[in-house]
Design a protein around this motif. Structure first.
Motif, PDB file in Angstrom:
ATOM      1  N   VAL A 151      12.168 -62.383  42.178  1.00 34.82           N
ATOM      2  CA  VAL A 151      12.226 -63.792  42.550  1.00 34.82           C
ATOM      3  C   VAL A 151      11.729 -64.622  41.368  1.00 34.82           C
ATOM      4  N   ARG A 152      12.630 -65.439  40.792  1.00 35.40           N
ATOM      5  CA  ARG A 152      12.161 -66.330  39.717  1.00 35.40           C
ATOM      6  C   ARG A 152      11.449 -67.493  40.386  1.00 35.40           C
ATOM      7  N   TRP A 153      10.156 -67.614  40.090  1.00 36.33           N
ATOM      8  CA  TRP A 153       9.332 -68.629  40.731  1.00 36.33           C
ATOM      9  C   TRP A 153       9.312 -69.937  39.953  1.00 36.33           C
ATOM     10  N   SER A 154       9.319 -69.854  38.622  1.00 41.57           N
ATOM     11  CA  SER A 154       9.231 -71.090  37.843  1.00 41.57           C
ATOM     12  C   SER A 154       9.961 -70.965  36.518  1.00 41.57           C
ATOM     13  N   ILE A 155      10.356 -72.140  36.025  1.00 48.41           N
ATOM     14  CA  ILE A 155      10.908 -72.303  34.674  1.00 48.41           C
ATOM     15  C   ILE A 155      10.163 -73.490  34.099  1.00 48.41           C
ATOM     16  N   GLY A 156       9.392 -73.256  33.037  1.00 47.72           N
ATOM     17  CA  GLY A 156       8.558 -74.337  32.508  1.00 47.72           C
ATOM     18  C   GLY A 156       7.626 -74.833  33.596  1.00 47.72           C
ATOM     19  N   ASP A 157       7.615 -76.138  33.819  1.00 47.21           N
ATOM     20  CA  ASP A 157       6.752 -76.739  34.845  1.00 47.21           C
ATOM     21  C   ASP A 157       7.424 -76.846  36.210  1.00 47.21           C
ATOM     22  N   ALA A 184      21.039 -77.025  27.352  1.00 47.97           N
ATOM     23  CA  ALA A 184      20.723 -76.198  26.187  1.00 47.97           C
ATOM     24  C   ALA A 184      19.222 -75.983  26.052  1.00 47.97           C
ATOM     25  N   ARG A 185      18.465 -77.028  26.242  1.00 49.52           N
ATOM     26  CA  ARG A 185      17.002 -76.936  26.103  1.00 49.52           C
ATOM     27  C   ARG A 185      16.401 -75.951  27.114  1.00 49.52           C
ATOM     28  N   ILE A 186      16.931 -75.957  28.337  1.00 52.69           N
ATOM     29  CA  ILE A 186      16.422 -75.074  29.380  1.00 52.69           C
ATOM     30  C   ILE A 186      16.867 -73.638  29.153  1.00 52.69           C
ATOM     31  N   ALA A 187      18.119 -73.446  28.800  1.00 51.36           N
ATOM     32  CA  ALA A 187      18.699 -72.099  28.743  1.00 51.36           C
ATOM     33  C   ALA A 187      18.514 -71.385  27.408  1.00 51.36           C
ATOM     34  N   ASP A 188      18.421 -72.116  26.320  1.00 49.74           N
ATOM     35  CA  ASP A 188      18.400 -71.485  25.000  1.00 49.74           C
ATOM     36  C   ASP A 188      17.056 -70.823  24.720  1.00 49.74           C
ATOM     37  N   PRO A 189      17.069 -69.500  24.433  1.00 49.75           N
ATOM     38  CA  PRO A 189      15.808 -68.785  24.160  1.00 49.75           C
ATOM     39  C   PRO A 189      15.038 -69.314  22.950  1.00 49.75           C
ATOM     40  N   ARG A 190      15.703 -70.056  22.068  1.00 52.26           N
ATOM     41  CA  ARG A 190      14.990 -70.601  20.906  1.00 52.26           C
ATOM     42  C   ARG A 190      13.871 -71.542  21.315  1.00 52.26           C
ATOM     43  N   PHE A 191      13.997 -72.169  22.473  1.00 50.49           N
ATOM     44  CA  PHE A 191      12.977 -73.102  22.940  1.00 50.49           C
ATOM     45  C   PHE A 191      11.843 -72.398  23.681  1.00 50.49           C
ATOM     46  N   LYS A 192      12.036 -71.111  23.982  1.00 48.76           N
ATOM     47  CA  LYS A 192      10.993 -70.255  24.578  1.00 48.76           C
ATOM     48  C   LYS A 192      10.325 -70.872  25.804  1.00 48.76           C
ATOM     49  N   LEU A 193      11.135 -71.471  26.661  1.00 48.21           N
ATOM     50  CA  LEU A 193      10.628 -72.029  27.910  1.00 48.21           C
ATOM     51  C   LEU A 193      10.175 -70.879  28.801  1.00 48.21           C
ATOM     52  N   PRO A 194       8.930 -70.871  29.258  1.00 45.27           N
ATOM     53  CA  PRO A 194       8.457 -69.733  30.066  1.00 45.27           C
ATOM     54  C   PRO A 194       9.144 -69.669  31.427  1.00 45.27           C
ATOM     55  N   LYS A 195       9.511 -68.461  31.806  1.00 44.36           N
ATOM     56  CA  LYS A 195      10.111 -68.193  33.110  1.00 44.36           C
ATOM     57  C   LYS A 195       9.221 -67.171  33.804  1.00 44.36           C
ATOM     58  N   THR A 196       8.709 -67.527  34.986  1.00 41.47           N
ATOM     59  CA  THR A 196       7.800 -66.640  35.711  1.00 41.47           C
ATOM     60  C   THR A 196       8.506 -66.060  36.925  1.00 41.47           C
ATOM     61  N   TYR A 197       8.366 -64.758  37.074  1.00 42.30           N
ATOM     62  CA  TYR A 197       9.005 -64.012  38.149  1.00 42.30           C
ATOM     63  C   TYR A 197       7.962 -63.337  39.019  1.00 42.30           C
ATOM     64  N   LEU A 198       8.230 -63.280  40.322  1.00 41.11           N
ATOM     65  CA  LEU A 198       7.483 -62.438  41.244  1.00 41.11           C
ATOM     66  C   LEU A 198       8.324 -61.182  41.390  1.00 41.11           C
ATOM     67  N   VAL A 199       7.738 -60.040  41.053  1.00 46.52           N
ATOM     68  CA  VAL A 199       8.509 -58.807  40.948  1.00 46.52           C
ATOM     69  C   VAL A 199       7.887 -57.730  41.826  1.00 46.52           C
ATOM     70  N   GLN A 200       8.658 -57.253  42.778  1.00 46.89           N
ATOM     71  CA  GLN A 200       8.233 -56.122  43.591  1.00 46.89           C
ATOM     72  C   GLN A 200       8.787 -54.872  42.924  1.00 46.89           C
ATOM     73  N   VAL A 201       7.885 -53.960  42.568  1.00 47.83           N
ATOM     74  CA  VAL A 201       8.295 -52.741  41.867  1.00 47.83           C
ATOM     75  C   VAL A 201       7.976 -51.520  42.719  1.00 47.83           C
ATOM     76  N   GLU A 202       8.715 -50.477  42.445  1.00 46.34           N
ATOM     77  CA  GLU A 202       8.459 -49.206  43.106  1.00 46.34           C
ATOM     78  C   GLU A 202       7.366 -48.485  42.321  1.00 46.34           C
ATOM     79  N   GLY A 203       6.364 -48.021  43.019  1.00 47.02           N
ATOM     80  CA  GLY A 203       5.274 -47.302  42.373  1.00 47.02           C
ATOM     81  C   GLY A 203       3.999 -48.108  42.337  1.00 47.02           C
ATOM     82  N   ASP A 204       2.980 -47.487  41.749  1.00 45.88           N
ATOM     83  CA  ASP A 204       1.661 -48.090  41.616  1.00 45.88           C
ATOM     84  C   ASP A 204       1.403 -48.313  40.126  1.00 45.88           C
TER      85      ASP A 204
END
Length: 182
Positions: A160-166, A62-82
């Protein structure tokens, strides 16, 4: 002590242990993880890759998944365009989606990261450039990062999700997991 698995989910793998409702068998967590009693703490779409946490402790889940705890999730995102600064500023301020306004995201342009090859590879169009961003969110809406980048005119090609919290993917190849006690 709770058990926590850090799993590098490959592209095309479902974030569950069984595949019900599909006429053809799709890859699931059970194809990679033979640990009993652990369950995903959150989800990662089939067409996304990267860090998925699994635990045997309901409170941790619950602590990891619940948005109420606002655990940061960092993604590496390849997008189309500049990406232009105006589009990045919109992501940083929050984007209006069909299900409401997102919280502000942390966004930065980055050089192409050193990642494993994706199988299958992304589609490449010679006439359209692509770029990489890091995007950190503190929510967990369905396909949120993809919908945010599309809303500012930057369709996601690879996520690509690179991190969740630490916790990070550092040192984990696709399909590998690290078993921790927390």
């Amino acid at each position: 002590m709770a058990r926590l698995l850090l799993f590098n989910k490959p592209f095309g793998v479902l974030s569950q242990f069984t595949d019900r409702g599909s006429p053809t068998a799709r890859a699931t967590l059970s194809d990679y993880i033979a640990v009993k009693g652990v369950y995903p703490a959150g989800r990662l779409d089939r067409d996304s890759e990267g860090l998925l946490l699994l635990t045997d402790d309901g409170r941790w889940q619950a602590r990891i998944a619940d948005p109420r705890f606002k655990l940061p999730k960092t993604y590496l995102v390849q997008v189309e365009g500049d990406p232009q600064e105006a589009a990045l500023a919109r992501l940083r301020q929050g984007v209006e989606l069909k299900d409401g306004m997102t919280l502000p995201a942390e966004v930065a342009r980055i050089d192409t990261p050193e990642l494993w090859p994706r199988d299958p590879p992304i589609r490449v169009r010679k006439s359209v450039p692509d770029s990489w961003l890091t995007i950190t969110i503190r929510e967990g809406r369905n396909r949120q990062v993809r919908r945010m980048t599309a809303a500012v005119g930057l369709p996601t090609l690879r996520l690509v999700r690179w991190s969740i919290g630490d916790w990070t993917l550092t040192g984990l190849a696709p399909g590998q997991f690290l078993d921790l006690s927390v």
